[in-house]
Design an enzyme around this catalytic site. Sequence first.
Site, PDB file in Angstrom:
ATOM      1  N   HIS A 123       0.934  -1.231   0.007  1.00 47.07           N
ATOM      2  CA  HIS A 123      -0.004  -0.073   0.022  1.00 47.07           C
ATOM      3  C   HIS A 123       0.957   1.092  -0.136  1.00 47.07           C
ATOM      4  O   HIS A 123       0.218   2.380   0.470  1.00 47.07           O
ATOM      5  CB  HIS A 123      -0.873  -0.006   1.184  1.00 47.07           C
ATOM      6  CG  HIS A 123      -2.103  -1.122   1.105  1.00 47.07           C
ATOM      7  ND1 HIS A 123      -2.689  -1.670   2.111  1.00 47.07           N
ATOM      8  CD2 HIS A 123      -2.459  -1.644   0.070  1.00 47.07           C
ATOM      9  CE1 HIS A 123      -3.554  -2.696   1.824  1.00 47.07           C
ATOM     10  NE2 HIS A 123      -3.272  -2.779   0.640  1.00 47.07           N
ATOM     11  N   THR A 192      -3.185  -8.143  11.320  1.00 50.67           N
ATOM     12  CA  THR A 192      -3.926  -7.786  10.490  1.00 50.67           C
ATOM     13  C   THR A 192      -5.398  -8.307  10.650  1.00 50.67           C
ATOM     14  O   THR A 192      -5.606  -9.324  10.966  1.00 50.67           O
ATOM     15  CB  THR A 192      -3.506  -7.977   9.010  1.00 50.67           C
ATOM     16  OG1 THR A 192      -4.476  -7.422   7.971  1.00 50.67           O
ATOM     17  CG2 THR A 192      -3.511  -9.499   8.684  1.00 50.67           C
ATOM     18  N   SER A 193      -6.422  -7.419  10.596  1.00 49.55           N
ATOM     19  CA  SER A 193      -7.790  -7.769  10.528  1.00 49.55           C
ATOM     20  C   SER A 193      -8.287  -8.558   9.414  1.00 49.55           C
ATOM     21  O   SER A 193      -9.442  -9.118   9.290  1.00 49.55           O
ATOM     22  CB  SER A 193      -8.704  -6.511  10.716  1.00 49.55           C
ATOM     23  OG  SER A 193      -8.605  -5.603   9.655  1.00 49.55           O
ATOM     24  N   ALA A 235       2.317  -9.314  18.744  1.00 50.05           N
ATOM     25  CA  ALA A 235       3.382  -9.797  17.907  1.00 50.05           C
ATOM     26  C   ALA A 235       4.473  -9.330  18.606  1.00 50.05           C
ATOM     27  O   ALA A 235       5.534  -9.971  18.318  1.00 50.05           O
ATOM     28  CB  ALA A 235       3.271  -8.816  16.590  1.00 50.05           C
TER      29      ALA A 235
END
Length: 244
Positions: A123, A192-193, A235
């Site tokens: 991104h 991450t979702s 994490a």
Amino acid sequence: MVDTLEIPNGLIDKLRAANHVVVLTGAGISAESGIPTFRDAQTGLWARYRPEDLATPEAFQRDPKLVWEWYAWRRELVARAEPNPGHRALVTLAERVPKLTLVTQNVDGLHQRAGSENILELHGNIFRTKRFDDNQIVEEWPDDGEVPPRCPATHSLLRPDVVWFGEMLPPGVLAHAAMAAGECDIFFSVGTSSLVFPAASLIGETLRRGGLTVEVNPGETPHSSAVSFVLRGPAGEVLPALLE
Ligand code: BV8
């Protein structure tokens, strides 16, 4: 805390035997660096704004100053943040496995600052700036107080070099990430979702061929029931524990 969360021996053995590991990261890996995630209800970046209000070309055309200032605020926040043990564990992991493909949805550059290399930024990167008109990267512009600034050569409005909703991802980067997910021994989905596409579909390239998949996340995601291992923790604690 991870000590109540055992890292399964089976996973450690597989990691030691793996030739190619893919790690996909999201905003969650930067949470312990103090960077708000997108969907965290309390502090999430979207808690105050809706994605379609800011992270789209239409939003920029509607209110370029608002969008530029939102990214300037995020750049400031990230510049003050430091990589955390989660980022650093991935640098160590790259030294331990024959091949590590690091794919990130994040635009904060913290993987680079931790020392990771050859990162696939799906991104873009909030520290790169480009012309709105033709996407050419621009390194410098006059500090004349104009917000957003304009390209000194063409006078085009400048924007962050990030992928907005409704915009295509960099084709080469996405193809490279999909190829890696299609051939790796283990695919880690970290922080991450898994709600934003096409990034959220990458793990499917591994799941489809029965490859090993691992989710590192304190919360549930749409992939939790499908992955091989769920490491339900932050994490910054789970990833270092994998390397012990
Ligand atoms: C595209 C950069 C082709 C900018 C981002 C309608 C029209 C157009 C497109 C669509 C549409 N409907 C759907 C789409 C596709 C759309 C999409 O997926 N929408 C979603 C909302 C359904 N995708 C796109 O538009 C993409 N382009 O499809 O082009 C196209 C073109 C035209 C028409 C159709 C198709 C572009 C998507 C990229 C958008 N840009 N970022 C910026 O940063 O401002 S997305 C942005 O949000 C991030 O980059 C990231 O990808 C996403 C956020 O997700 P996460 O990183 O997962 O963060 P989140 O907060 O959600 O979750 C954090 C997780 O961490 C949680 O699970 C939490 O539990 C966990 N966590 C918390 N603490 C920790 C932790 N984990 C570990 N440790 C911790 N300590």
